[in-house]
Structure formats: C-alpha cells, structure tokens
Design a protein around this motif. Structure first.
Motif, PDB file in Angstrom:
ATOM      1  N   PHE A  47      -5.785   5.750   0.214  1.00  0.00           N
ATOM      2  CA  PHE A  47      -5.186   4.423   0.283  1.00  0.00           C
ATOM      3  C   PHE A  47      -5.137   3.870  -1.131  1.00  0.00           C
ATOM      4  CE2 PHE A  47      -6.933  -0.105   0.774  1.00  0.00           C
ATOM      5  CZ  PHE A  47      -5.695  -0.687   0.671  1.00  0.00           C
TER       6      PHE A  47
ATOM      7  N   GLY B 133      -3.337  -1.608   4.246  1.00  0.00           N
ATOM      8  CA  GLY B 133      -4.048  -0.354   3.994  1.00  0.00           C
ATOM      9  C   GLY B 133      -4.664   0.227   5.253  1.00  0.00           C
TER      10      GLY B 133
ATOM     11  N   THR C 139       0.839  -1.195   0.000  1.00  0.00           N
ATOM     12  CA  THR C 139       0.000   0.000   0.000  1.00  0.00           C
ATOM     13  C   THR C 139       0.873   1.243   0.000  1.00  0.00           C
ATOM     14  OG1 THR C 139      -0.138   0.110   2.405  1.00  0.00           O
ATOM     15  CG2 THR C 139      -1.874  -1.106   1.273  1.00  0.00           C
TER      16      THR C 139
END
Length: 155
Positions: A47, A62, A14
């Motif tokens: 995100f 995330g 992420t």
C-alpha cells in the motif's frame, strides 16, 4: 441515490500492487505498508499513500484497495484466470461538500495488463460483490470504477 460532491476539499490517493518481494522501500513522501491476505503467507499487498501522515481518506482508500485487491484475486481464481504480476489498483477518495453537508466519493482504476478487456472488466465488477468495503459503501457514495486492460501482444 448518492449525492454528487460539488466542492472537493481533499483527495486521499493510494496505489496498491500485489507483491511477493521482501521489504518494500520507504520514501520520505509516502507511506509504504505491507499487508497480507489472511491465510496467504508469501502473498503480501503493498500500500503506497502520498503523505507521510496519511489522512482518513488515504487510510480508507488504502484499506479498501488492499481488500479489493484480495477480492480481485479470489474472483480471478474462481474464473480460472491468472492475474498479471503487474496488476494494480488505484483508489482516490474525495472528501467534499454539497451545500453545507460533507460527503465522500471514490474513483477506482484497476490495471490488468495482458488480460482481455472484457475478462478484466468482469473480474473487477464481480470483485465489488466480494469485497466487504465495496459492499459497505454500495449505494452510499458515488463510485466510478475504470478498468484498464490490454489483450496480450502477439509476438
């Protein structure tokens, strides 16, 4: 003591940035979800994951990166440090095996351009003491945190 993974099976990645812009663009090769810090209207967190259908490792990374980004803000505010608008957090969570057992491990890269390295490092370390996700995994999984910061460039 945490167990080191011998064989990585997959990695959830992420990239999280603090964002105040409206409507994050959505591409075909990633998931873009706008999150917000509780009680902070206008302070969204973006995100970005890699796959359109995220893995559990990506979702965990995330959620952790969004929470950790909020913790960075709280710690910085307490230390009277203004975080750069281009600050970012990259978290990679690996699913892997050691012997016949499954484990996860994580790598966290925190970027704070323009912040003195020792200040950025202190903020990043203290944020782990604030972030509930960091506290939940502390001592349970192998975690490496890298802080990338540069002093402000003189004109």
């Amino acid at each position: 003591m945490t167990t080191k993974i011998q064989t990585v099976l997959l990695t959830g990645k992420t990239h999280t940035t603090a964002s105040r812009r409206e409507g994050a663009p959505r591409g075909d090769d990633r998931v873009d979800i706008q999150l917000s810090i509780p009680g902070k209207a206008g302070n969204e967190i973006e995100f970005q994951a890699i796959q359109m259908h995220p893995t559990a490792e990506q979702l965990f990374a995330g959620a952790w990166s969004a929470c950790y980004t909020g913790a960075l803000g709280l710690v910085a505010k307490a230390k009277k440090v203004t975080l750069p608008t281009d600050m970012s957090v990259d978290i990679e969570v690996d699913l892997g095996m050691t012997g016949a057992a499954y484990f996860i491990q994580a790598r966290i890269d925190v970027r704070m351009p323009g912040v003195a390295p020792e200040v950025a490092d202190a903020i990043a370390r203290a944020a782990h003491e604030v972030c509930p996700y960091s506290k939940a995994v502390h001592g349970n999984i192998d975690i490496v945190t890298n802080v990338v910061a540069t002093d402000a460039v003189a004109a």
